[in-house]
Design a protein around this motif. Sequence first.
Motif, PDB file in Angstrom:
ATOM      1  N   PRO A  78     -34.811   6.597  17.304  1.00 40.85           N
ATOM      2  CA  PRO A  78     -34.826   5.173  16.950  1.00 40.85           C
ATOM      3  C   PRO A  78     -35.221   4.241  18.087  1.00 40.85           C
ATOM      4  O   PRO A  78     -35.664   3.119  17.838  1.00 40.85           O
ATOM      5  N   SER A  79     -35.077   4.677  19.347  1.00 45.73           N
ATOM      6  CA  SER A  79     -35.443   3.820  20.477  1.00 45.73           C
ATOM      7  C   SER A  79     -36.918   3.940  20.868  1.00 45.73           C
ATOM      8  O   SER A  79     -37.401   3.167  21.696  1.00 45.73           O
ATOM      9  N   HIS A  80     -37.600   4.912  20.290  1.00 45.86           N
ATOM     10  CA  HIS A  80     -38.946   5.235  20.758  1.00 45.86           C
ATOM     11  C   HIS A  80     -39.914   4.067  20.622  1.00 45.86           C
ATOM     12  O   HIS A  80     -40.617   3.694  21.576  1.00 45.86           O
ATOM     13  N   GLY A  81     -39.996   3.469  19.430  1.00 42.29           N
ATOM     14  CA  GLY A  81     -40.924   2.368  19.208  1.00 42.29           C
ATOM     15  C   GLY A  81     -40.619   1.160  20.074  1.00 42.29           C
ATOM     16  O   GLY A  81     -41.533   0.488  20.568  1.00 42.29           O
ATOM     17  N   THR A  82     -39.325   0.890  20.271  1.00 36.76           N
ATOM     18  CA  THR A  82     -38.928  -0.231  21.133  1.00 36.76           C
ATOM     19  C   THR A  82     -39.377   0.023  22.564  1.00 36.76           C
ATOM     20  O   THR A  82     -39.864  -0.892  23.249  1.00 36.76           O
ATOM     21  N   GLY A  83     -39.234   1.259  23.020  1.00 38.12           N
ATOM     22  CA  GLY A  83     -39.683   1.598  24.365  1.00 38.12           C
ATOM     23  C   GLY A  83     -41.165   1.360  24.547  1.00 38.12           C
ATOM     24  O   GLY A  83     -41.603   0.785  25.550  1.00 38.12           O
ATOM     25  N   MET A  84     -41.972   1.774  23.572  1.00 41.93           N
ATOM     26  CA  MET A  84     -43.419   1.598  23.691  1.00 41.93           C
ATOM     27  C   MET A  84     -43.783   0.118  23.680  1.00 41.93           C
ATOM     28  O   MET A  84     -44.651  -0.327  24.438  1.00 41.93           O
ATOM     29  N   ALA A  85     -43.121  -0.651  22.823  1.00 44.26           N
ATOM     30  CA  ALA A  85     -43.388  -2.087  22.761  1.00 44.26           C
ATOM     31  C   ALA A  85     -43.093  -2.757  24.100  1.00 44.26           C
ATOM     32  O   ALA A  85     -43.828  -3.648  24.543  1.00 44.26           O
ATOM     33  N   SER A  86     -42.024  -2.312  24.769  1.00 40.48           N
ATOM     34  CA  SER A  86     -41.649  -2.948  26.040  1.00 40.48           C
ATOM     35  C   SER A  86     -42.569  -2.536  27.180  1.00 40.48           C
ATOM     36  O   SER A  86     -42.821  -3.326  28.099  1.00 40.48           O
ATOM     37  N   GLY A 103     -43.445  -5.383  30.849  1.00 40.50           N
ATOM     38  CA  GLY A 103     -44.597  -4.631  30.378  1.00 40.50           C
ATOM     39  C   GLY A 103     -45.828  -4.950  31.201  1.00 40.50           C
ATOM     40  O   GLY A 103     -45.860  -5.927  31.957  1.00 40.50           O
ATOM     41  N   LEU A 104     -46.869  -4.152  31.038  1.00 37.76           N
ATOM     42  CA  LEU A 104     -48.113  -4.385  31.766  1.00 37.76           C
ATOM     43  C   LEU A 104     -48.867  -5.591  31.222  1.00 37.76           C
ATOM     44  O   LEU A 104     -49.647  -6.216  31.938  1.00 37.76           O
ATOM     45  N   THR A 218     -56.246   8.810  31.379  1.00 43.64           N
ATOM     46  CA  THR A 218     -54.867   9.187  31.686  1.00 43.64           C
ATOM     47  C   THR A 218     -54.145   7.978  32.283  1.00 43.64           C
ATOM     48  O   THR A 218     -54.768   7.037  32.775  1.00 43.64           O
ATOM     49  N   ALA A 219     -52.793   8.044  32.254  1.00 41.61           N
ATOM     50  CA  ALA A 219     -51.969   6.932  32.737  1.00 41.61           C
ATOM     51  C   ALA A 219     -50.578   7.474  33.055  1.00 41.61           C
ATOM     52  O   ALA A 219     -50.230   8.605  32.697  1.00 41.61           O
ATOM     53  N   PRO A 220     -49.740   6.669  33.753  1.00 41.90           N
ATOM     54  CA  PRO A 220     -48.395   7.127  34.133  1.00 41.90           C
ATOM     55  C   PRO A 220     -47.573   7.613  32.945  1.00 41.90           C
ATOM     56  O   PRO A 220     -47.530   6.965  31.897  1.00 41.90           O
ATOM     57  N   ALA A 221     -46.903   8.762  33.154  1.00 38.49           N
ATOM     58  CA  ALA A 221     -46.164   9.384  32.051  1.00 38.49           C
ATOM     59  C   ALA A 221     -44.778   9.877  32.441  1.00 38.49           C
ATOM     60  O   ALA A 221     -44.076  10.412  31.585  1.00 38.49           O
ATOM     61  N   THR A 222     -44.356   9.721  33.691  1.00 39.02           N
ATOM     62  CA  THR A 222     -43.079  10.307  34.117  1.00 39.02           C
ATOM     63  C   THR A 222     -42.112   9.246  34.622  1.00 39.02           C
ATOM     64  O   THR A 222     -42.511   8.288  35.288  1.00 39.02           O
ATOM     65  N   ARG A 223     -40.843   9.444  34.259  1.00 33.99           N
ATOM     66  CA  ARG A 223     -39.768   8.550  34.692  1.00 33.99           C
ATOM     67  C   ARG A 223     -40.103   7.094  34.402  1.00 33.99           C
ATOM     68  O   ARG A 223     -40.017   6.207  35.255  1.00 33.99           O
ATOM     69  N   ILE A 224     -40.468   6.825  33.144  1.00 35.28           N
ATOM     70  CA  ILE A 224     -40.838   5.480  32.738  1.00 35.28           C
ATOM     71  C   ILE A 224     -39.618   4.774  32.143  1.00 35.28           C
ATOM     72  O   ILE A 224     -39.028   5.248  31.171  1.00 35.28           O
ATOM     73  N   VAL A 225     -39.251   3.647  32.720  1.00 33.19           N
ATOM     74  CA  VAL A 225     -38.119   2.853  32.237  1.00 33.19           C
ATOM     75  C   VAL A 225     -38.614   1.907  31.152  1.00 33.19           C
ATOM     76  O   VAL A 225     -39.627   1.223  31.329  1.00 33.19           O
ATOM     77  N   SER A 226     -37.898   1.843  30.043  1.00 38.68           N
ATOM     78  CA  SER A 226     -38.310   0.959  28.947  1.00 38.68           C
ATOM     79  C   SER A 226     -37.091   0.479  28.180  1.00 38.68           C
ATOM     80  O   SER A 226     -35.959   0.914  28.430  1.00 38.68           O
ATOM     81  N   ALA A 227     -37.317  -0.433  27.243  1.00 34.15           N
ATOM     82  CA  ALA A 227     -36.238  -0.977  26.422  1.00 34.15           C
ATOM     83  C   ALA A 227     -35.842   0.021  25.335  1.00 34.15           C
ATOM     84  O   ALA A 227     -36.628   0.888  24.953  1.00 34.15           O
ATOM     85  N   GLY A 228     -34.611  -0.135  24.836  1.00 32.38           N
ATOM     86  CA  GLY A 228     -34.108   0.794  23.828  1.00 32.38           C
ATOM     87  C   GLY A 228     -33.443   0.103  22.656  1.00 32.38           C
ATOM     88  O   GLY A 228     -33.629  -1.090  22.409  1.00 32.38           O
ATOM     89  N   TRP A 229     -32.652   0.860  21.939  1.00 33.62           N
ATOM     90  CA  TRP A 229     -31.956   0.392  20.739  1.00 33.62           C
ATOM     91  C   TRP A 229     -30.688   1.196  20.600  1.00 33.62           C
ATOM     92  O   TRP A 229     -30.665   2.379  20.981  1.00 33.62           O
ATOM     93  N   PRO A 230     -29.597   0.602  20.100  1.00 30.71           N
ATOM     94  CA  PRO A 230     -29.410  -0.791  19.669  1.00 30.71           C
ATOM     95  C   PRO A 230     -29.097  -1.715  20.841  1.00 30.71           C
ATOM     96  O   PRO A 230     -28.962  -1.261  21.980  1.00 30.71           O
ATOM     97  N   GLY A 231     -28.963  -2.996  20.553  1.00 31.07           N
ATOM     98  CA  GLY A 231     -28.622  -3.970  21.579  1.00 31.07           C
ATOM     99  C   GLY A 231     -29.679  -4.032  22.673  1.00 31.07           C
ATOM    100  O   GLY A 231     -30.876  -3.957  22.416  1.00 31.07           O
ATOM    101  N   ILE A 236     -35.028   5.988  29.906  1.00 28.79           N
ATOM    102  CA  ILE A 236     -35.973   6.568  30.858  1.00 28.79           C
ATOM    103  C   ILE A 236     -36.585   7.778  30.169  1.00 28.79           C
ATOM    104  O   ILE A 236     -35.874   8.625  29.632  1.00 28.79           O
ATOM    105  N   SER A 237     -37.906   7.856  30.189  1.00 29.62           N
ATOM    106  CA  SER A 237     -38.554   8.935  29.444  1.00 29.62           C
ATOM    107  C   SER A 237     -39.768   9.463  30.180  1.00 29.62           C
ATOM    108  O   SER A 237     -40.341   8.805  31.049  1.00 29.62           O
ATOM    109  N   ASP A 238     -40.122  10.696  29.832  1.00 28.29           N
ATOM    110  CA  ASP A 238     -41.372  11.311  30.257  1.00 28.29           C
ATOM    111  C   ASP A 238     -42.207  11.519  29.007  1.00 28.29           C
ATOM    112  O   ASP A 238     -41.672  11.911  27.969  1.00 28.29           O
ATOM    113  N   GLY A 239     -43.516  11.296  29.100  1.00 28.25           N
ATOM    114  CA  GLY A 239     -44.335  11.617  27.944  1.00 28.25           C
ATOM    115  C   GLY A 239     -45.637  10.843  27.872  1.00 28.25           C
ATOM    116  O   GLY A 239     -45.784   9.769  28.463  1.00 28.25           O
TER     117      GLY A 239
END
Length: 429
Positions: A78-86, A103-104, A218-231, A236-239
């Motif tokens: 459930p946090s995945h889309g929020t992370g990408m948006a951020s 975000g960039l 290609t672009a950065p893919a490791t130890r990326i901090v992003s927003a989540g859900w809920p609240g 932190i994710s790799d991918g």
Amino acid sequence: MAAAPIASADQTRRDQWALETLQAESAWNISKGEGVTVAVIDTGVNAQHIDLRHNVLKGKDFIDGDDDASPESTDAQPSHGTGMASVIAGHGHGPGAADGVMGLAPAAKILPIRVNLEGNSGFADEIHYAVDNGASIINISMILQDSQYKDGASAEDLEAVAYALEKDVLIVAGAGNDGKGGDLPFPANTPGVVAVGGVDRTGSFWEDSNYGPEVLLTAPATRIVSAGWPGNKLRISDGTSDSTAYVSAAAALLRSKFPDLTAGQIANRLVRTAALPESAKGLTLPDEKYGYGVIRPLAALTEDIPVGSKYGPLKVPGAEGSSAAPGTGKSDTDHAAENKEADQKQLVFFVVLGLIALAVIGLIVFLIVKLSRRNKNKTGGSGGPAGYPQYGQHPVSPQPHAYQQPVSPQQNPYQQQSPPPHGQWPPQQ
């Protein structure tokens, strides 16, 4: 795609190493993505997150059928889309926006789309919705590996990608995180889509990134901090999900700065300014792991890059998966011939323009010399009448015209197999 433990807010900004490596602060002096809408086809977006609030538009939930594209606890991630948006359009918070996720492209808007994958339906409906509702970039940080997609996209998905390109919308998709080579999974393997692989903090290829001939960037893919859900949770994710979001954000910066460029020409600027790490120098491009290299948003915003053809490096899907422009039935060979003819016409134009410029310059010189001789005959010497400035005693040859010499047409970077010298990665500060 895979999430690590939640980060604490006080370390968030300094943990966003990708922003420094991508020279975000300098890029923001030129563009922050103003006026650009990026559709995020994913698990939904937490529009109330403190680092995303006011940057998320009303979207669509293709599962519930309403315009609230918020995540739900029943979603796999459930946090995945929020992370990408951020990663794309987070704006931080606090004094000077110094805290939280940035975000960039922090001034871009997010069109959230909660995807419905029941029955392996693909992304056709979601892509159509994104195009019809103002998105100029579509981010798909998801893959489908069902047997239905082992041979590529469905006819509906191919038509949707073609529709996006007809409407000048750029689609960016991740290569996946299985560390496998060969053909990429759907939708990254679809002609017309910018397929993105991942690198680590040094710029080296991330070992879990899928790779294959479709990889473009290609672009950065490791130890990326992003927003989540809920609240207001963080993640932190790799991918390659994250690397895809960074490429979408870089495209948003460019679309804001260069609104007249087509989707393919935006991809062209990203490709032509991409760079390889020192460890990968000498590779033949495009490489199955790096594509044309790691994105450099600042260089893409500032370097003098030929506009290129309408579709740039993008392969364009036909009705049955062949490379053809939407609605034209023309093959890649046809377009290559057209581009060659266009280049030849451009060269002829510059040659003719150069000859005209030379003729004009010659006429000007002739008139100056003739006028000088006439004045000399009238005054009986080099000087003019007493009390007047002595103009034109020594006529100065005019500066060569910009088109005096024919301009050689630019080589097509998507046909050459040797890497252009585009600096290094990470870029030197």
